[in-house]
Enzyme design. Sequence first.
Site, PDB file in Angstrom:
ATOM      1  N   GLU A  56      12.765   2.538  16.688  1.00  0.00           N
ATOM      2  CA  GLU A  56      12.487   1.414  15.581  1.00  0.00           C
ATOM      3  C   GLU A  56      13.519   0.239  15.903  1.00  0.00           C
ATOM      4  OE1 GLU A  56      11.205   2.386  11.798  1.00  0.00           O
ATOM      5  OE2 GLU A  56       9.971   4.118  12.852  1.00  0.00           O
ATOM      6  N   ALA A  73       1.082  -1.403  -0.131  1.00  0.00           N
ATOM      7  CA  ALA A  73      -0.118  -0.143  -0.044  1.00  0.00           C
ATOM      8  C   ALA A  73       0.877   1.239  -0.018  1.00  0.00           C
ATOM      9  CB  ALA A  73      -0.946   0.205   1.232  1.00  0.00           C
ATOM     10  N   CYS A  85      16.442  -7.348   7.981  1.00  0.00           N
ATOM     11  CA  CYS A  85      15.089  -6.951   8.660  1.00  0.00           C
ATOM     12  C   CYS A  85      14.320  -7.991   9.313  1.00  0.00           C
ATOM     13  CB  CYS A  85      14.378  -5.873   7.650  1.00  0.00           C
ATOM     14  SG  CYS A  85      15.084  -4.560   6.922  1.00  0.00           S
ATOM     15  N   HIS A 139      16.844   3.041   8.119  1.00  0.00           N
ATOM     16  CA  HIS A 139      17.328   2.390   9.333  1.00  0.00           C
ATOM     17  C   HIS A 139      18.878   2.398   9.116  1.00  0.00           C
ATOM     18  CE1 HIS A 139      13.180   0.543   9.851  1.00  0.00           C
ATOM     19  NE2 HIS A 139      13.237   1.521  10.719  1.00  0.00           N
TER      20      HIS A 139
HETATM   21  O1  SUG Z   1       9.416   0.272   8.416  1.00  0.00           O
HETATM   22  N1  SUG Z   1       8.398  -1.238   5.065  1.00  0.00           N
HETATM   23  C1  SUG Z   1       9.202  -1.420   6.450  1.00  0.00           C
HETATM   24  C2  SUG Z   1      10.498  -1.835   6.263  1.00  0.00           C
HETATM   25  C3  SUG Z   1      11.392  -1.971   7.307  1.00  0.00           C
HETATM   26  C4  SUG Z   1      12.772  -2.418   7.203  1.00  0.00           C
HETATM   27  N2  SUG Z   1      13.393  -2.971   8.345  1.00  0.00           N
HETATM   28  C5  SUG Z   1      14.611  -2.808   8.622  1.00  0.00           C
HETATM   29  N3  SUG Z   1      15.414  -2.089   7.767  1.00  0.00           N
HETATM   30  N4  SUG Z   1      15.080  -3.092   9.653  1.00  0.00           N
HETATM   31  C6  SUG Z   1       9.289   0.191   6.818  1.00  0.00           C
HETATM   32  O2  SUG Z   1       9.519   1.274   6.244  1.00  0.00           O
HETATM   33  C7  SUG Z   1       6.266  -0.896   3.968  1.00  0.00           C
HETATM   34  C8  SUG Z   1       4.932  -1.229   4.172  1.00  0.00           C
HETATM   35  C9  SUG Z   1       3.919  -0.804   3.212  1.00  0.00           C
HETATM   36  O3  SUG Z   1       4.348  -0.060   2.451  1.00  0.00           O
HETATM   37  O4  SUG Z   1       2.877  -1.279   3.233  1.00  0.00           O
HETATM   38  C10 SUG Z   1       7.089  -0.678   5.376  1.00  0.00           C
HETATM   39  O5  SUG Z   1       6.599  -0.671   6.480  1.00  0.00           O
END
Ligand code: SUG
Length: 424
Positions: A174, A19, A355, A240
């Site tokens: 985070e 999304a 992740c 991150h």
């Molecule tokens: O928080 N993506 C996550 C990806 C997290 C990656 N984690 C680490 N780098 N540790 C975020 O941005 C996308 C969800 C969406 O678009 O539906 C999302 O939340």
Amino acid sequence: MTTTEINFDGLIGPMHNYAGLSAGNVASASNAGAVSQPRAAALQGLAKMKRLMDLGLTQGFIPPPRRPALAALRGLGFAGDDKAVLARAAAEDPVLFNNACSASAMWAANAATVIAGADSGDGRIHLVTANLSTMLHRSFEAPDTFAMLRTIFGDERHFAVHPALPGTQHFSDEGAANHMRLTAQHGARGLNIFVHGASRGSRNPERQARRAGEAVSRLARIDGFHTLQSQAAIEAGAFHNDVVAVANENVLLAHAAAFEDRDGLLAAAARAVPDFVPVEVDSITLDDAIRSYLFNSQLVTLPDGTMALILPGEAQGNERVWKAIETIVAGNNPIAQAIVVDVRESMRNGGGPACLRLRVPVSDAALGGIDPRFLLDERRWAALCALVERHWPEKIDSRDLPDPALWESALAAHDALDALLRDI
Ligand code: SUG
């Protein structure tokens, strides 16, 4: 007494979709509106877990919270039975509703910050639940994550599970994605490095506040080392730290432009860890690093004492990045092999191998205190695969999120997961 590092992977939930909810996350933004494959996504994650088990590593998993996030929507005033709550939210606030549908808890590196027992003030392993307060969809995770971590790590002789810090921008947190531990070996005392985001402002949101790392340090009674991400990394989309750096025992693998004060960090690491090995990469751009997720590999110590990099397939697809990996593996450092895994469905939302996992170093006694249902063996792993095969939807088009048939199938999948967890 031996210390084992366990990787707890987030089991990818049945609502996995694109999304485009994460501003500043290049992959999430560019795949907004694409059709996701929840079943394939979860099986890719499970195959990665199996690969690590087959390498002789201890592997755990964290079940996904229920999505759509009914409890969060009820807390925001949507009332009635489950169906009515969802229908009202979808009709009255479609953006909020989409946020409540995200399966983002799969990225377990953002579940909590873990402080090892060898470092903490009371010798217990501390897990501080992340508030994930910068992104609306991610902020819904914290209460479920806290409850789940209390279930898995409920033995208070060995573990202290903390609720999330206050959910304000001052403490945006985070979790482990912005924390690195350097140590001679998992069981020894280590240096806890907290990497925070832009203090000078950026077009990308600051997702990790310095104060969060300071609070985590106080809660676990450690002397944390706090350092700033480089402005260049933040602007390139390193939302991150774990997309530009990864540490394991005495090795730090990082892009040369990851940190604002690189020299200060390397000097502190060398002081804390006598045989510290920095492996810096300057042969690829930050852009290549972020697109390929080279640094979002898992860096793990194998039973023979050598280290392996568990990389996403996307790192193999880029010639310059693959060359850098070959140089790392051939170099004078403990990293002896590169293993490629397919986590493409997660990658398309900006989540690589690292992740998807939360690392927890445990003594033998603490290992015995973990709820065994969440530690994988062949039988449990196969049971999870069968569950996913049977109940996870094959595809989700994010335009269909308001479709009641989709919620029904997702909630039925969660019921089946709950039933499995009762006797797994
Ligand atoms: O928080 N993506 C996550 C990806 C997290 C990656 N984690 C680490 N780098 N540790 C975020 O941005 C996308 C969800 C969406 O678009 O539906 C999302 O939340």
